[in-house]
Design an enzyme around this catalytic site. Structure first.
Site, PDB file in Angstrom:
ATOM      1  N   CYS A   1       0.779  -1.296   0.050  1.00 12.76           N
ATOM      2  CA  CYS A   1       0.139  -0.035  -0.083  1.00 12.76           C
ATOM      3  C   CYS A   1       0.933   1.342   0.060  1.00 12.76           C
ATOM      4  CB  CYS A   1      -0.947   0.072   1.106  1.00 12.76           C
ATOM      5  SG  CYS A   1      -2.416   0.930   0.877  1.00 12.76           S
TER       6      CYS A   1
ATOM      7  N   GLU B   1      -1.777  -9.277   3.635  1.00 11.26           N
ATOM      8  CA  GLU B   1      -1.671  -9.706   5.087  1.00 11.26           C
ATOM      9  C   GLU B   1      -2.972  -9.671   5.969  1.00 11.26           C
ATOM     10  OE1 GLU B   1      -0.586  -6.932   3.847  1.00 11.26           O
ATOM     11  OE2 GLU B   1      -1.444  -5.493   5.044  1.00 11.26           O
TER      12      GLU B   1
ATOM     13  N   HIS C   1      -3.700  -5.285   0.244  1.00  6.92           N
ATOM     14  CA  HIS C   1      -3.310  -5.888   1.517  1.00  6.92           C
ATOM     15  C   HIS C   1      -3.192  -7.343   1.737  1.00  6.92           C
ATOM     16  CE1 HIS C   1      -2.575  -2.026   3.649  1.00  6.92           C
ATOM     17  NE2 HIS C   1      -3.564  -1.634   2.984  1.00  6.92           N
TER      18      HIS C   1
END
Ligand SMILES: [Mn+2]
Length: 240
Positions: free
Chosen positions: A109, A214, A212
């Site tokens: 990001c 994660e 994202h």
């Protein structure tokens, strides 16, 4: 030995209690991918930064505030969020030092935008104002573990090798994005509106991801391959 991954960590600007801040999912993703995460608080001491880099095998630049318009040498556009110029400078120095030592870098990001700016590229302060016609790139925050918009992946890329697919769905929580890439970089994924969603360096040591993984990998295991790529690159470099 497991690769040691430095993750930059910043003061939480939204509270006055002087807490450092990093979303736990970054730590979980590095650990699940086989690395050891080390959180590094922002400093402007270049000697300390060099020491950090000598201690660590790879760098993770996480998501975060908007890039400062002072860094961009632009006026702030309407809708700009929190900015943290100390963090921006810290992350540029981290990038430069890790790059100098040819150690692998993953930017997520905001980290993806730090990569673009560090290599001579440019970013949009706000895609909704500056890019025009875009699809929605801001999911509700509490739904970021869900897939959202699609991205098309360049078949001639490391990213394609990870997913073995030219179209995947990702989550999305950004209003800034890369507008032009830098030297020795290539675009590896775009959303249907043309927004750059992933980049990598020609030498394969840098990967920038606008979404994202994660926040997705616990439900969508394939997304962990992006973090595994960082760890595997570190292992490869350590062997040479
Ligand atoms: Mn997006």
């Amino acid at each position: 030995m497991k690769p040691i991954i430095l993750i930059s960590s910043v003061l939480n600007l939204k509270d006055s209690k002087n807490n450092y801040l990093l979303n736990k999912n970054y730590v979980d993703a590095i650990r699940s991918a086989g690395g050891i995460p080390i959180l590094a608080p922002v400093t402007n001491d270049l000697n300390d930064i060099k020491l950090y880099v000598s201690m660590c095998d790879g760098l993770l630049l996480p998501g975060g505030e908007d890039v400062s318009p002072i860094i961009l040498e632009e006026e702030p556009l309407r809708g700009i969020g929190y900015i943290n110029i100390e963090r921006d400078k810290f992350e540029f120095e981290l990038f430069n030092e890790f790059r100098k030592h040819k150690k692998p870098i993953l930017g997520i990001c905001k980290g993806c935008q730090i990569i673009a700016l560090s290599t001579g590229g440019k970013i949009y302060q706000d895609i909704f104002i500056q890019h025009g016609n875009t699809i929605e790139h801001s999911q509700p925050e509490e739904q970021l573990d869900e897939l959202f918009h699609s991205v098309s992946i360049d078949e001639n890329s490391k990213l394609y090798e990870l997913f073995n697919s030219s179209k995947i769905r990702v989550n999305s929580w950004h209003h800034q994005a890369i507008s032009s890439i830098g030297k020795n970089m290539k675009v590896t994924a775009k959303s249907i509106d043309g927004i750059i969603e992933a980049v990598e360096s020609l030498d394969g040591l840098i990967m920038g991801i606008q979404w994202h993984p994660e926040l997705l990998f616990k439900k969508h295991r394939k997304q962990l391959s992006i973090y595994k790529y960082l760890i595997n690159q570190c292992i490869k470099i350590k062997k040479t």
